[in-house]
Design an enzyme around this catalytic site. Sequence first.
Site, mmCIF file in Angstrom:
data_model
loop_
_atom_site.group_PDB
_atom_site.id
_atom_site.type_symbol
_atom_site.label_atom_id
_atom_site.label_comp_id
_atom_site.label_asym_id
_atom_site.label_seq_id
_atom_site.Cartn_x
_atom_site.Cartn_y
_atom_site.Cartn_z
ATOM 1 C CB SER A 1 5.658 -33.294 5.959
ATOM 2 O OG SER A 1 5.792 -31.862 6.099
ATOM 3 C CG HIS B 1 8.944 -31.344 9.933
ATOM 4 N ND1 HIS B 1 8.663 -29.981 9.650
ATOM 5 C CD2 HIS B 1 8.247 -32.093 8.697
ATOM 6 C CE1 HIS B 1 7.828 -29.920 8.456
ATOM 7 N NE2 HIS B 1 7.623 -31.310 7.881
ATOM 8 C CG HIS C 1 12.018 -22.201 9.735
ATOM 9 N ND1 HIS C 1 11.998 -22.332 8.295
ATOM 10 C CD2 HIS C 1 10.794 -22.930 9.997
ATOM 11 C CE1 HIS C 1 11.100 -22.891 7.705
ATOM 12 N NE2 HIS C 1 10.516 -23.209 8.546
ATOM 13 N NE ARG D 1 4.205 -20.954 9.234
ATOM 14 C CZ ARG D 1 4.909 -22.001 9.035
ATOM 15 N NH1 ARG D 1 4.206 -23.144 8.240
ATOM 16 N NH2 ARG D 1 6.113 -22.495 9.376
ATOM 17 C CG ASP E 1 5.882 -26.176 15.291
ATOM 18 O OD1 ASP E 1 4.709 -26.405 14.975
ATOM 19 O OD2 ASP E 1 6.763 -26.758 14.654
HETATM 20 N N1 CMX Z 1 17.933 -24.310 19.627
HETATM 21 C C1 CMX Z 1 19.103 -24.822 19.802
HETATM 22 N N2 CMX Z 1 19.942 -25.097 18.569
HETATM 23 C C2 CMX Z 1 19.681 -24.666 17.535
HETATM 24 C C3 CMX Z 1 18.286 -24.265 17.392
HETATM 25 C C4 CMX Z 1 17.359 -24.117 18.649
HETATM 26 N N3 CMX Z 1 16.245 -23.505 18.392
HETATM 27 N N4 CMX Z 1 18.041 -23.995 16.104
HETATM 28 C C5 CMX Z 1 19.171 -24.327 15.440
HETATM 29 N N5 CMX Z 1 20.195 -25.089 16.401
HETATM 30 C C6 CMX Z 1 21.405 -25.362 16.241
HETATM 31 C C7 CMX Z 1 21.228 -26.647 15.104
HETATM 32 O O1 CMX Z 1 20.888 -27.715 15.768
HETATM 33 C C8 CMX Z 1 22.470 -26.522 14.578
HETATM 34 O O2 CMX Z 1 23.421 -27.177 15.605
HETATM 35 P P1 CMX Z 1 24.649 -28.338 15.068
HETATM 36 O O3 CMX Z 1 25.339 -27.468 14.016
HETATM 37 O O4 CMX Z 1 25.290 -28.698 16.284
HETATM 38 O O5 CMX Z 1 24.048 -29.574 14.431
HETATM 39 C C9 CMX Z 1 22.854 -25.243 14.326
HETATM 40 O O6 CMX Z 1 22.219 -24.493 15.251
HETATM 41 C C10 CMX Z 1 22.735 -24.588 12.992
HETATM 42 O O7 CMX Z 1 21.317 -25.032 12.625
HETATM 43 P P2 CMX Z 1 20.535 -24.067 11.616
HETATM 44 O O8 CMX Z 1 21.555 -24.091 10.478
HETATM 45 O O9 CMX Z 1 20.412 -22.535 12.403
HETATM 46 O O10 CMX Z 1 19.319 -24.676 11.562
HETATM 47 P P3 CMX Z 1 18.702 -26.111 10.431
HETATM 48 O O11 CMX Z 1 18.429 -25.475 9.294
HETATM 49 O O12 CMX Z 1 19.723 -27.017 10.527
HETATM 50 O O13 CMX Z 1 17.594 -26.735 11.453
HETATM 51 C C11 CMX Z 1 15.682 -26.548 12.600
HETATM 52 C C12 CMX Z 1 16.281 -26.183 11.555
HETATM 53 C C13 CMX Z 1 14.158 -26.043 12.635
HETATM 54 C C14 CMX Z 1 15.567 -28.131 12.699
HETATM 55 C C15 CMX Z 1 16.371 -26.081 13.799
HETATM 56 O O14 CMX Z 1 16.150 -24.799 14.020
HETATM 57 C C16 CMX Z 1 15.803 -26.606 15.035
HETATM 58 O O15 CMX Z 1 16.100 -27.785 15.514
HETATM 59 N N6 CMX Z 1 14.506 -25.919 15.808
HETATM 60 C C17 CMX Z 1 14.138 -26.422 17.054
HETATM 61 C C18 CMX Z 1 12.975 -27.333 16.587
HETATM 62 C C19 CMX Z 1 11.967 -26.738 16.001
HETATM 63 O O16 CMX Z 1 11.325 -25.813 16.462
HETATM 64 N N7 CMX Z 1 11.496 -27.533 14.942
HETATM 65 C C20 CMX Z 1 10.374 -26.899 14.224
HETATM 66 C C21 CMX Z 1 10.493 -26.124 12.815
HETATM 67 C C22 CMX Z 1 9.276 -25.717 12.186
HETATM 68 C C23 CMX Z 1 8.692 -26.867 11.264
HETATM 69 O O17 CMX Z 1 9.195 -27.586 10.444
HETATM 70 O O18 CMX Z 1 7.611 -27.473 11.961
#
Ligand code: CMX
Length: 430
Positions: free
Chosen positions: A233, A263, A309, A318, A364
């Site tokens: 964002s 996000h 994250h 937070r 979140d």
């Molecule tokens: N559940 C399942 N799989 C997850 C996971 C979770 N909570 N967090 C990471 N992973 C997976 C990723 O999808 C990725 O899988 P692929 O390689 O198959 O695509 C792998 O683990 C590696 O990811 P990462 O390097 O640990 O995390 P990223 O930096 O790529 O992504 C985030 C970060 C937040 C998008 C991810 O942890 C996620 O999708 N979390 C759940 C959604 C969430 O809570 N988002 C809110 C974040 C805070 C915000 O911005 O508001």
Amino acid sequence: MATLQEKLGELLPVWRNEVRDFIKEHGEDVVSKVTLSQVYGGMRGVRALVCDTSNVEPDTGLVIRGIHVKNLTDRLPEEILWLLLTGSIPDERSLQALQTDLRRRAPVPDYVWNVLAAMPKDAHPMSMLNTAILCMERESVFHQHYDEGMTKEHYWAETLDDALNIIARLPAIAAGIYRLRFNKGPRIPSDPHLDWGADYAHMLGLPDPTEDFARLMRLYLVLHSDHESGNVSAGAAATVNSALSDLYYALSAGLNGLAGPLHGLANQECLKWVLDTRKKFGGVPTDEQLEKYARDTLQSGRVIPGYGHAVLRITDPRFDAFVDFGKKYCPDDEIFQIVVKVFDVVPNVLKEMKKIKDPWPNVDAGSGALLYKYGLTEFPYYTVLFSVSRALGICAQAVIARGMGYPIVRPKSSTTGWLRKALQGTPVLA
Ligand code: CMX
């Protein structure tokens, strides 16, 4: 006592000179290297942006202008806005002047309500919020003065004017969307005696005899206000604003990014996940039930929302702040108890998946349960709350960027063919 305009008028020339000298001295020094994995991996960890409003290190979490967020939980969102912009907490009179200024700017023009009323009844609250912001673009002071030939040194002041106008109106707009979209009855007028966060709570119209909900709202608005500038964002908004698209365009661009489930929308997804466990197990699940449910979610190819994250490698402070609030004000609430249990169980499950770099809860993971407890049960609305708060950081970052005279954002992309040639020496047609 100083107004925000006076304070920034003093600070910006000093900061500009400091940065000019810094670049003169170290302009060719290397800050960060970029690997091929990072190029293909969403630029994770590449230090290629500057953001002075806040900083997020993997092992620390959010620090706003040098103050850790855990030491800001008793502050008002208006104080945080001042802090983000100037680097200090306002004195009492400066804070009052800012609050008076915001109240003066707060009335929402009728055309915004007409536009919102004309939207489909099933429009997502985030698309309503962004439509409202975008339709007010015609009022941008920056845009008007740019068209009249404004010079660069005035960009920040006009951006600040737009920022304050938008921030002042957001609580009424967001509360109006809540009441319209979820059939809650007529809009509730603002109460000029309340601070920005408490007034938002008041205009939502939920019963709040103990004022705990207003307290939660202030905390919520502080905790989500900023998270440096590389997130979707803030990054999207900063890029759009760097083209001198005004803040109405830039903020709505950023908030459209916040509406994504990876996000900001994760907060609605997260509560949904928690409620599903309660429904499936008829109350607070056992550790074993929760563990199995988490594994089933992962095996079905879905993420566990609220966990993980892109930057953090610890429990998000937070999240800790929300848990502290829950323990103090509603320790017996069943949904809050599930949130705490999820925190006990889920990180261990995620740790087994080696690809996941951060198994810990993010912001979140806890907020939705508390909102639900106080009667805000419509979780498609949650990202709107996040947006009202994140607007503080996005707007502050834009004012600083224009005040510092930063140029249009334009990193260089490469084709896979170019990268192969550069790294393997193999010419491949792009
Ligand atoms: N559940 C399942 N799989 C997850 C996971 C979770 N909570 N967090 C990471 N992973 C997976 C990723 O999808 C990725 O899988 P692929 O390689 O198959 O695509 C792998 O683990 C590696 O990811 P990462 O390097 O640990 O995390 P990223 O930096 O790529 O992504 C985030 C970060 C937040 C998008 C991810 O942890 C996620 O999708 N979390 C759940 C959604 C969430 O809570 N988002 C809110 C974040 C805070 C915000 O911005 O508001």
